[in-house]
Design an enzyme around this catalytic site. Structure first.
Site: not given
Length: 436
Positions: A408, A412
């Protein structure tokens, strides 16, 4: 005559050192170029290292059990010059002097055998600063320093240890005996303060093997490095299942091996990576490295329960048949411990088929320095709503859950989710006219 250095080769991404397992040749032996000279162990594979030049193995600079950084000399090879009257060059003289210095240093250093309880400590080398802090000016072997560091033995305490080695040097046995005695002498706590025992008298204690220790450390490193998050998609693989059922017998007769589902997964992943190139990346500090080639690693379970990840380079360029043959070959040789170092490095994305163990989904851990990994679960029959020209109907379909773990920090949720959905789309839209 000319003397050349043979160095510890780089045997995979993020591998910075290797352990000398055994020398297959001895000093004075005549060796051919590319002939196996020694066996080296890394965190990914045990492999034979070939000679870089033909000639005579003049000097062995790294002993068995020693951990050597990539690029450091491990041996000297004396090559045979066609000009027998060739005068020694400055480089040759320098190499010879270096050889004498290194040989002298080796003679003064005790042999450091690999022992199970401290293998991982040797691999985590003690830094120069830590070495000086622990040892002062007195010489200690890397293994003794590793044990001292782990057991929080300071320089003064270490200096007080009597040594049984040459010139009173502290050996592995000396420091292990001291550690054992120190633990025995520690005051016992009260019953109230006693920790909960981790084992009963009837329990079996199993020491981790070298590969399991390394896998353990790599998994912890990955969780500490990457911000893991996982997205899930359910795909309808009815078309893939029907196609495979129709051609698998013909494939076995023609190719002499099985057609598994793995090449279908690899093909879909390779196509999706071309659509979403920002998944096919790695991270170095604050930089994102966008990979040109699509190199897909396939996690293979070994008989002892450990895992190894051979890599299919440029996976997007193979047909279904070519992928199947390559995957079968890599998996077979992985289980026989016959892979070479080149086949384990350079991966840009990884597939883990947990469905082969009957699992429906999972949350796989990223292989560093990659940023994503896909786990595919078991294919199961489920009732599902199917749209037809005459209306919706309930039908039995072959379904599978895809679990996509990604970093992450750089991926995204939108990108990570779209990617795994695209993989599912390619599987659902598989071309039933594909030739094998």
């Amino acid at each position: 005559m000319a003397t050349v250095e043979m160095v510890m080769p780089k045997m995979g991404e993020s591998i910075m050192e290797g352990t000398i397992l055994s020398w297959l040749k001895k000093e004075g032996d005549l060796i051919e170029q590319d002939e196996s000279v020694l066996e080296v162990a890394t965190d990914k594979v045990d492999t034979e290292v070939p000679a870089t030049h033909a000639g005579i193995l003049k000097s062995i600079l790294a002993r068995e059990g020693e951990v050597v950084e990539v690029g450091k000399p491990i041996a000297l090879i004396e090559t045979v010059s066609s000009d027998l009257t060739e005068e020694p060059t400055e480089a040759t003289s320098t190499a010879a002097a270096t050889t004498r210095d290194r040989q002298s240093a080796l003679e003064k250093t005790e042999t450091i055998p690999e022992i199970p309880a401290y293998t991982s400590l040797i691999l985590g080398a003690v830094s120069k600063k830590e070495r000086e802090k622990i040892t002062g000016k007195k010489f200690y072997s890397p293994l003794v320093l590793s044990i001292a560091k782990t057991e929080n033995i300071g320089s003064a305490e270490l200096a007080s240890l009597p040594g049984t080695g040459k010139d009173g040097r502290v050996t592995k046995d000396d420091i292990l005996a001291y550690v054992a005695k120190r633990k025995m002498d520690e005051p016992k706590t009260s019953a109230i303060d006693d920790p909960i025992p981790i084992s009963d008298a009837d329990d079996e204690i199993i020491e981790m093997d070298r590969m399991r220790k390394m896998i353990s450390q790599r998994m912890l490193d990955s969780k500490n490095i990457s911000a893991h998050v996982t997205s899930f998609v359910e795909a309808d693989l009815t078309g893939v299942v029907l196609f495979r059922n129709n051609v698998k017998d013909r494939f076995r007769k023609k190719e002499g091996e099985s057609l598994t589902y793995t090449p279908f997964f690899v093909m879909a992943i390779a196509k999706a990576l071309k659509d979403f190139p920002m998944i096919n990346i790695s991270v170095e500090g604050d930089r994102i490295i966008k990979k040109k080639n699509i190199n897909i690693g396939i996690a293979v379970a070994l008989a002892n329960g450990n895992l190894i990840v051979p890599v299919i380079r440029q996976a997007d360029r193979f047909t279904l048949t070519e992928l199947s043959k390559k995957i079968n070959d890599l998996a077979k040789r992985a289980r026989e411990n016959k892979l070479n170092a080149e086949e384990l490095k350079g991966g840009t994305y990884t597939l883990s088929n947990i469905g082969s163990f009957g699992n429906i989904m999972g949350t796989p851990i990223i292989v560093q320095p990659q940023v994503a990994i896909l786990a595919v679960g078991t294919i199961t029959k489920k009732p599902a709503v199917v749209e037809t020209p005459t209306g919706d109907m309930i039908a039995i379909r072959h379904k599978m859950i895809l679990s996509h773990s990604y970093d992450h920090r750089v991926i995204d949720g939108a990108l990570g989710g779209m990617f795994v959905k695209r993989v599912a789309d390619y599987l659902e839209d598989f071309d039933m006219d594909t030739t094998i």
